[in-house]
Design a protein around this motif. Structure first.
Motif, PDB file in Angstrom:
ATOM      1  N   TYR A  13       9.073   2.191   1.401  1.00 56.42           N
ATOM      2  CA  TYR A  13       8.727   1.389   0.965  1.00 56.42           C
ATOM      3  C   TYR A  13       9.694   1.001  -0.879  1.00 56.42           C
ATOM      4  O   TYR A  13       9.277  -0.200  -1.730  1.00 56.42           O
ATOM      5  CB  TYR A  13       7.871   1.647   0.494  1.00 56.42           C
ATOM      6  N   SER A  44      -4.860  10.387   8.150  1.00 60.47           N
ATOM      7  CA  SER A  44      -4.314  10.210   7.106  1.00 60.47           C
ATOM      8  C   SER A  44      -2.681  10.115   7.079  1.00 60.47           C
ATOM      9  O   SER A  44      -2.229  11.059   7.539  1.00 60.47           O
ATOM     10  CB  SER A  44      -4.955  10.748   6.118  1.00 60.47           C
ATOM     11  N   SER A  49      -2.102   1.928   6.756  1.00 65.49           N
ATOM     12  CA  SER A  49      -2.162   0.883   5.762  1.00 65.49           C
ATOM     13  C   SER A  49      -0.769  -0.292   5.935  1.00 65.49           C
ATOM     14  O   SER A  49      -0.815  -1.510   5.786  1.00 65.49           O
ATOM     15  CB  SER A  49      -2.715   1.294   4.161  1.00 65.49           C
ATOM     16  N   LYS A  53      -0.679  -4.047   6.205  1.00 63.94           N
ATOM     17  CA  LYS A  53       0.281  -4.759   5.177  1.00 63.94           C
ATOM     18  C   LYS A  53       1.382  -5.732   5.604  1.00 63.94           C
ATOM     19  O   LYS A  53       1.909  -6.725   4.845  1.00 63.94           O
ATOM     20  CB  LYS A  53       0.508  -3.830   3.853  1.00 63.94           C
TER      21      LYS A  53
HETATM   22  P1  ADP Z   1      -5.808   5.821   2.968  1.00 59.83           P
HETATM   23  O1  ADP Z   1      -5.839   6.512   3.695  1.00 59.83           O
HETATM   24  O2  ADP Z   1      -6.938   5.428   3.546  1.00 59.83           O
HETATM   25  O3  ADP Z   1      -4.705   4.221   3.519  1.00 59.83           O
HETATM   26  P2  ADP Z   1      -4.523   6.562   0.848  1.00 59.83           P
HETATM   27  O4  ADP Z   1      -5.169   7.266  -0.361  1.00 59.83           O
HETATM   28  O5  ADP Z   1      -3.529   6.935   1.461  1.00 59.83           O
HETATM   29  O6  ADP Z   1      -5.371   5.770   1.840  1.00 59.83           O
HETATM   30  O7  ADP Z   1      -4.105   4.591   0.472  1.00 59.83           O
HETATM   31  C1  ADP Z   1      -4.657   4.456  -0.987  1.00 59.83           C
HETATM   32  C2  ADP Z   1      -3.322   3.411  -1.893  1.00 59.83           C
HETATM   33  O8  ADP Z   1      -2.151   4.054  -2.083  1.00 59.83           O
HETATM   34  C3  ADP Z   1      -2.647   2.167  -0.084  1.00 59.83           C
HETATM   35  O9  ADP Z   1      -2.578   0.923  -0.546  1.00 59.83           O
HETATM   36  C4  ADP Z   1      -1.647   3.721  -0.173  1.00 59.83           C
HETATM   37  O10 ADP Z   1      -0.722   2.015   0.186  1.00 59.83           O
HETATM   38  C5  ADP Z   1      -1.252   3.770  -1.581  1.00 59.83           C
HETATM   39  N1  ADP Z   1      -0.055   4.691  -1.495  1.00 59.83           N
HETATM   40  C6  ADP Z   1      -1.026   5.400  -0.679  1.00 59.83           C
HETATM   41  N2  ADP Z   1       0.953   6.740  -0.566  1.00 59.83           N
HETATM   42  C7  ADP Z   1       1.570   6.439  -1.800  1.00 59.83           C
HETATM   43  C8  ADP Z   1       2.537   6.831  -2.365  1.00 59.83           C
HETATM   44  N3  ADP Z   1       2.534   8.037  -1.853  1.00 59.83           N
HETATM   45  N4  ADP Z   1       3.292   6.103  -3.209  1.00 59.83           N
HETATM   46  C9  ADP Z   1       2.381   4.915  -3.437  1.00 59.83           C
HETATM   47  N5  ADP Z   1       1.711   4.307  -3.377  1.00 59.83           N
HETATM   48  C10 ADP Z   1       1.248   4.665  -1.915  1.00 59.83           C
END
Ligand code: ADP
Ligand code: ADP
Length: 235
Positions: A13, A44, A49, A53
């Motif tokens: 990322y 999860s 996700s 993207k």
């Molecule tokens: P899901 O399990 O439904 O994908 P998450 O709670 O994992 O939902 O993620 C919600 C949002 O937060 C997503 O857009 C994801 O990309 C972002 N996200 C998840 N983990 C991180 C992280 N470690 N740092 C920044 N953003 C994150």
């Protein structure tokens, strides 16, 4: 022909994570044929996700390449429609005006929107009728149930005739009856129009009911995508 072609795709990322070798997805090789309906299941945090993207061009891979419809992905794709777990309709717009939104934004519809508004509106209403929302065209989101809002979201994702529909847990928040009804509606629309679908879900039964091919994404150590092709009885 192939519609989606991921070749050895890795994504970290940011630069710091890249230097630490911390990838959100690693070494994804995945091909989707034209008109195929695939489901991605997995725990999860395994990278679902992130995959979405990448498939829409909201993120560029750190390594590897992605072709969509034969073209390298260079930015957000307008050939895709999306729907998520929360319906996210704009609260100040009626159902039909929510569905019309992509036509106000995406070419070639955008430049003709003013002249063709009546025609577009009829098209949106026809789609709403197909999903059982006749009579709700001029209601606002707060006047609709969660399931109805989700139907409208699917109409909005399809109104500009995208070649690819991306669905991230779209039925997760619905009761079992509404969910199964929406499965049937989605499968009917797909059978009729043959857009590509990438569905992310936690519901194995949903993936078996809907998809041609199910990919199981695993977390560690490699987060490889495993392909499990299943033979479905044809509807
Ligand atoms: P899901 O399990 O439904 O994908 P998450 O709670 O994992 O939902 O993620 C919600 C949002 O937060 C997503 O857009 C994801 O990309 C972002 N996200 C998840 N983990 C991180 C992280 N470690 N740092 C920044 N953003 C994150
Ligand atoms: P899933 O959708 O399967 O829950 P994600 O694609 O959201 O998984 O996440 C995959 C990995 O990438 C997780 O370790 C998550 O914390 C991390 N991640 C997701 N989004 C971000 C982000 N914006 N910044 C940093 N890490 C992220």
């Amino acid at each position: 022909p192939l519609f989606v072609d991921f070749k050895d795709v890795w994504l970290a990322y940011n630069d710091e994570l890249l230097q630490q070798g911390q990838y959100a997805v690693e070494a994804i090789d995945l091909q989707v044929r034209q008109g195929e309906f695939i489901a991605i299941v997995g725990p999860s945090g395994c990278g679902k996700s992130t995959f979405m993207k990448l498939a829409t061009g909201l993120r560029m891979p750190s390594h590897g390449r992605i072709l969509i419809d034969g073209q390298p992905v260079a930015g957000p794709l307008k050939i895709s429609g999306m729907a998520f777990q929360a319906p996210s309709l704009l609260p100040w717009r009626t159902t039909v005006d929510n569905v019309l939104l992509p036509l106000e934004i995406v070419e070639p519809y955008r430049s003709q929107f003013k002249q063709k508004k009546a025609e577009y509106r009829e098209r949106a209403c026809a789609l709403l009728r197909k999903v059982g929302l006749a009579g709700y065209e001029d209601k606002f989101p707060w006047q609709l149930s969660g399931g109805m809002q989700q139907r409208a979201s699917i109409c909005r994702a399809l109104i500009h005739e995208p070649k690819m529909l991306l669905l991230d847990e779209p039925f997760g928040a619905l009761d079992a009856f509404t969910r199964e009804e929406l499965w049937c509606i989605l499968r009917d629309l797909w059978t009729e129009q043959r857009f590509n679908v990438i569905l992310v879900t936690h519901d194995l039964r949903e993936s078996v009911f809907l998809a041609d091919t199910i990919y199981v994404m695993s977390k560690s150590p490699g987060r490889f995508v495993v392909r499990r092709e299943i033979d479905l009885p044809q509807p």
